[in-house]
Design a protein around this motif. Structure first.
Motif, mmCIF file in Angstrom:
data_model
loop_
_atom_site.group_PDB
_atom_site.id
_atom_site.type_symbol
_atom_site.label_atom_id
_atom_site.label_comp_id
_atom_site.label_asym_id
_atom_site.label_seq_id
_atom_site.Cartn_x
_atom_site.Cartn_y
_atom_site.Cartn_z
ATOM 1 N N LEU A 382 -21.848 2.379 -10.318
ATOM 2 C CA LEU A 382 -21.087 1.476 -10.949
ATOM 3 C C LEU A 382 -21.694 0.930 -13.068
ATOM 4 C CD1 LEU A 382 -21.138 -0.048 -7.563
ATOM 5 C CD2 LEU A 382 -19.627 0.434 -8.939
ATOM 6 N N THR A 383 -22.806 1.120 -13.014
ATOM 7 C CA THR A 383 -23.689 -0.010 -13.773
ATOM 8 C C THR A 383 -23.051 0.439 -14.560
ATOM 9 O OG1 THR A 383 -26.320 0.035 -11.952
ATOM 10 C CG2 THR A 383 -25.725 -0.387 -14.749
ATOM 11 N N ILE A 384 -22.953 1.623 -14.892
ATOM 12 C CA ILE A 384 -22.488 2.388 -16.353
ATOM 13 C C ILE A 384 -20.946 2.980 -16.535
ATOM 14 C CG2 ILE A 384 -24.013 3.997 -16.436
ATOM 15 C CD1 ILE A 384 -22.473 6.382 -15.885
ATOM 16 N N THR A 385 -20.469 2.302 -15.312
ATOM 17 C CA THR A 385 -18.902 2.330 -15.698
ATOM 18 C C THR A 385 -18.423 1.067 -17.142
ATOM 19 O OG1 THR A 385 -18.568 1.749 -13.479
ATOM 20 C CG2 THR A 385 -17.074 1.115 -14.513
ATOM 21 N N PRO A 386 -19.094 -0.164 -17.596
ATOM 22 C CA PRO A 386 -18.754 -0.714 -18.748
ATOM 23 C C PRO A 386 -18.999 -0.053 -20.131
ATOM 24 C CG PRO A 386 -20.201 -2.548 -17.703
ATOM 25 C CD PRO A 386 -20.373 -0.382 -16.833
ATOM 26 N N LEU A 387 -19.834 1.114 -20.048
ATOM 27 C CA LEU A 387 -20.078 1.694 -20.916
ATOM 28 C C LEU A 387 -18.765 3.449 -21.263
ATOM 29 C CD1 LEU A 387 -23.730 2.307 -20.655
ATOM 30 C CD2 LEU A 387 -22.665 0.673 -21.954
ATOM 31 N N LEU A 388 -18.688 3.307 -19.719
ATOM 32 C CA LEU A 388 -17.612 4.716 -19.909
ATOM 33 C C LEU A 388 -16.557 4.278 -20.358
ATOM 34 C CD1 LEU A 388 -18.402 6.098 -16.446
ATOM 35 C CD2 LEU A 388 -18.894 6.987 -18.590
ATOM 36 N N ALA A 389 -16.099 2.324 -20.132
ATOM 37 C CA ALA A 389 -14.968 1.588 -20.366
ATOM 38 C C ALA A 389 -14.973 2.449 -22.149
ATOM 39 C CB ALA A 389 -14.585 0.435 -19.706
ATOM 40 N N ARG A 390 -16.213 1.929 -22.349
ATOM 41 C CA ARG A 390 -16.416 1.517 -24.152
ATOM 42 C C ARG A 390 -15.739 2.659 -24.802
ATOM 43 N NH1 ARG A 390 -15.260 -2.279 -27.512
ATOM 44 N NH2 ARG A 390 -14.108 -0.594 -28.472
ATOM 45 N N VAL A 391 -16.736 3.224 -23.986
ATOM 46 C CA VAL A 391 -16.527 5.423 -24.875
ATOM 47 C C VAL A 391 -14.716 5.208 -24.605
ATOM 48 C CG1 VAL A 391 -17.021 8.041 -24.558
ATOM 49 C CG2 VAL A 391 -18.849 5.605 -24.736
ATOM 50 N N GLY A 392 -14.579 5.572 -23.301
ATOM 51 C CA GLY A 392 -12.610 5.464 -23.852
ATOM 52 C C GLY A 392 -12.005 5.191 -24.204
ATOM 53 N N HIS A 393 -12.686 3.865 -24.501
ATOM 54 C CA HIS A 393 -11.642 3.233 -25.623
ATOM 55 C C HIS A 393 -11.846 3.883 -27.271
ATOM 56 C CE1 HIS A 393 -9.419 -0.174 -27.329
ATOM 57 N NE2 HIS A 393 -10.398 -0.733 -28.117
ATOM 58 N N ASP A 394 -12.694 4.123 -27.225
ATOM 59 C CA ASP A 394 -13.090 4.535 -28.914
ATOM 60 C C ASP A 394 -12.405 6.011 -29.229
ATOM 61 O OD1 ASP A 394 -14.374 2.500 -28.996
ATOM 62 O OD2 ASP A 394 -16.927 2.815 -28.729
ATOM 63 N N ILE A 395 -12.758 6.449 -27.549
ATOM 64 C CA ILE A 395 -11.586 7.720 -27.654
ATOM 65 C C ILE A 395 -10.462 7.780 -27.486
ATOM 66 C CG2 ILE A 395 -11.378 10.175 -26.408
ATOM 67 C CD1 ILE A 395 -14.529 9.679 -25.920
ATOM 68 N N ALA A 396 -10.100 6.870 -26.562
ATOM 69 C CA ALA A 396 -8.200 6.593 -26.987
ATOM 70 C C ALA A 396 -7.619 6.156 -28.466
ATOM 71 C CB ALA A 396 -8.072 5.811 -25.862
ATOM 72 N N ARG A 397 -8.542 5.218 -28.669
ATOM 73 C CA ARG A 397 -8.503 5.349 -30.368
ATOM 74 C C ARG A 397 -8.274 6.019 -31.127
ATOM 75 N NH1 ARG A 397 -12.203 0.665 -33.316
ATOM 76 N NH2 ARG A 397 -13.781 2.220 -33.425
ATOM 77 N N ARG A 398 -9.104 6.986 -31.455
ATOM 78 C CA ARG A 398 -9.349 7.860 -32.630
ATOM 79 C C ARG A 398 -7.576 9.288 -31.879
ATOM 80 N NH1 ARG A 398 -14.992 7.764 -31.494
ATOM 81 N NH2 ARG A 398 -16.344 6.845 -33.129
ATOM 82 N N ILE A 399 -7.838 9.029 -30.647
ATOM 83 C CA ILE A 399 -6.692 10.414 -30.441
ATOM 84 C C ILE A 399 -5.461 9.716 -30.450
ATOM 85 C CG2 ILE A 399 -5.061 11.150 -28.393
ATOM 86 C CD1 ILE A 399 -8.236 11.353 -26.900
ATOM 87 N N GLU A 400 -5.269 8.088 -30.552
ATOM 88 C CA GLU A 400 -4.053 7.986 -30.376
ATOM 89 C C GLU A 400 -3.094 7.821 -32.059
ATOM 90 O OE1 GLU A 400 -1.967 6.841 -28.994
ATOM 91 O OE2 GLU A 400 -2.790 7.598 -27.364
ATOM 92 N N MET A 401 -4.543 7.476 -32.808
ATOM 93 C CA MET A 401 -5.021 7.636 -35.030
ATOM 94 C C MET A 401 -4.473 8.587 -35.315
ATOM 95 S SD MET A 401 -4.848 4.225 -35.596
ATOM 96 C CE MET A 401 -5.055 4.388 -37.572
#
Length: 593
Positions: A382-401
């Protein structure tokens, strides 16, 4: 005389409120998610932090909380209020639209994730099959309290996450009953009790929905007539409490009742007022829950078992992320980048994992040491959930780009080019897509581009302010270009450049007011639409109708205002006729028709 228990409760409440008052503005100042701050505060003031020093320093009792159980009630209330606020953002129609995601992807994600995790625990640990698969299902659950505030419920990411989380919340009661039935000391009445709870739950939920349909509009109408915000708040809390108590009385989770209360109010015309009044409780409710999570972190145990804990957390996160992303992607529900982001966002265990672990311990399926180990894993996750969300957002951005740039190489004939993808550009693209018209949008904000692509829009990254950027938009094959940027100077410059290079191209531009529209027409725009005009007319129409003016005269007045505005624009644009492409070009070049 105030008792010691009352003093302790008041002190705990003050600690929680003080933490919220410090964490929210402090972390907002540095643009950090307050989620981490609440967990760290819980760790600091909890029983394994400063709370462990109260024996040597008694004054610390006033600023610490001795055990996580002391605020367990606050944490449960926080989750209930949080789910109520989430329900306010939804509606029964949206839930019906999501039924395939809820009972399809949601069921598959929980079942497959629990199966893989349970099999791994069975092979690697000294557990019985019932214990291993019970733990697997518990760890496959994801956090409603953290995921939805991060992702929302309206984006592609939020819609997918909410669908799976809703199924998990509905499945919580059967999971608890099944674990109790698997207990070595269980009686044969567990199956009958489960069936009784389920049919009673259906009756209660249906009764609440029907009662809310008829009663809530009348209740809130009375509050509206009194014009007292406190009545709206009191009525809202009353609905939440009644719904939560009703579902809890038949063995369902009070979370289900809170969500249902929010949904019922969302169907009324007063939901915006209720949402505004209860908004401050949302952040506080989440903060209380997260503080309790931080208190569950025992630093001594973490220091002693850190290799095993890290391995367990990584294993759970990897399995859940891969399963969730694969199901979303191969089902064709969302794009690749969205699937990756949702997978990482949902990868941590849940607050409901702690409930299932407690049930498994009570049923004697797992030992106390095993339960405590996986409780730590859950708290860390639960503590690292915001970090996972940030990493997921960055990965998604690279994939979509990457995938978006590959797709945008194709330039279909006759498409519309939209420059700027804010709220105006988004609306234009949505309508073009609805009517089957090809388009491509461009924006200089990389996050806006990535988010739009995850929602299925055709958007490219481009900064039109840079020289030569217009040449790469495929305007030679475009049927029209729409300028929706906020910068009026840039709009005028682009309009002149485009009109010089493409004399026959329709240029439709957003204008701030009549003066800006006139300047755009002089620069060569085919159409310039003042953004203040229609909103002002709609507002005036609503006022006049509410004042009792007949619809016919109101519409006639609106037409007159539009005509005056059009004449004003033509005067300021130095046009003597209705602007059209060819005539606009002649005016722009100084020729006479």
């Amino acid at each position: 005389m105030v008792s010691e228990t009352e003093t302790s409760l008041i002190g705990d409440a003050l600690v929680v409120l003080g933490a919220a008052g410090i964490v929210i503005p402090a972390f907002a100042r540095f643009r950090l998610p307050p989620v981490i701050g609440f967990i760290l505060v819980g760790l600091l003031v909890g029983p394994s932090g400063l709370g462990s020093l109260t024996g040597d320093y008694p004054w610390l009792r006033h600023v610490t909380i001795g055990s996580a159980e002391e605020i367990a009630l606050f944490a449960e209330l926080g989750i209930v209020l949080l789910l109520f606020s989430i329900g306010l953002e939804l509606s029964f129609r949206r839930l019906w639209q999501l039924r395939k995601l809820v009972f399809g992807i949601g069921a598959a994600e929980l079942g497959l994730g629990g199966l893989i995790l349970g099999t791994a625990l069975l092979l690697l640990g000294d557990l019985s099959p019932a214990a291993a698969y019970g733990l697997g299902i518990a760890l496959a659950l994801s956090s409603t309290a953290l995921v939805l505030p991060i992702a929302g419920t309206k984006s592609a990411v939020g819609k997918s996450a909410f669908s799976m989380l809703l199924f998990e919340d509905l499945a919580l009661v059967p999971i608890i009953f099944i674990l109790a039935a698997l207990s070595p000391t269980a009686s044969g009445d567990s199956a009958e009790l489960l069936l009784t709870t389920l049919w009673q739950g259906v009756v209660v939920v249906a009764g609440l929905a029907i009662g809310g349909w008829f009663l809530l509009p009348k209740i809130f109408a009375q509050a509206a007539r009194a014009k007292d915000p406190e009545l709206f708040l009191a009525a809202s809390l009353l609905v939440v409490i009644v719904a939560a108590l009703a579902t809890a009385a038949v063995g369902l989770s009070p979370i289900v009742g809170a969500l249902l209360a929010g949904l019922m109010i969302a169907e009324t015309e007063y939901h915006n007022e209720v949402e505004a009044i209860t908004a401050p409780f949302k952040g506080l409710a989440l903060g209380v829950f997260l503080i309790s999570v931080g208190m569950g972190l025992n630093l001594k145990t973490i220091a002693a078992l850190w290799p095993q804990l890290i391995g367990a957390v990584v294993g759970v996160v990897v399995v859940k992320a891969v399963v969730t992303a694969a199901l979303l992607r191969f089902s064709g529900v969302v794009r690749r980048g969205t699937a990756a982001e949702v997978g990482l966002l949902m990868a941590s265990p849940s607050e409901t994992t702690l409930i299932v672990l407690a049930t498994a311990l009570q049923a004697q399926l797992i030992s106390r040491d095993t339960a405590e180990f996986w409780q730590l894993v859950t708290a860390i996750g639960l503590t690292i959930t915001p970090l996972l969300a940030r990493v997921g957002h960055d990965i998604a951005r690279r994939i979509e780009m990457r995938t978006g740039d590959a797709q945008s190489e194709e330039t279909p004939e006759g498409r519309t080019v939209i420059v700027g993808f804010g709220r105006v550009g988004h609306t234009v693209a949505e309508l073009l897509r609805e009517h089957g018209r090809p388009y491509v949008a461009v924006d200089a904000d990389i996050d806006t581009v990535a988010a739009a692509r995850r929602d299925g829009f055709v958007v490219r990254f481009a900064d039109v302010a840079r020289p030569g950027s217009l040449d790469k938009l495929g305007i030679d094959n475009a049927k029209a270009i729409v300028l929706t940027m906020d910068d009026p100077v840039q709009q005028l410059r682009m309009t002149r450049q485009l009109r010089q290079k493409y004399p026959e191209l329709p240029i439709i531009s957003r204008a701030r007011d009549a003066d800006h529209a006139g300047a755009l027409y002089q620069a060569g725009a085919s159409d310039a639409v003042p953004e203040t005009l229609e909103s002002s007319l709609q507002l005036a129409e609503a006022v006049l109708i509410d004042l009792g003016v007949a619809m016919g005269p109101v519409i006639a007045s609106i037409h007159d205002v539009r005509a005056k505005m059009r004449q004003d624009i033509m005067t300021k644009g130095k046009l003597d006729h209705e602007p059209r492409i060819r005539r606009t070009r002649r005016h722009a070049t100084g020729s006479d028709s």
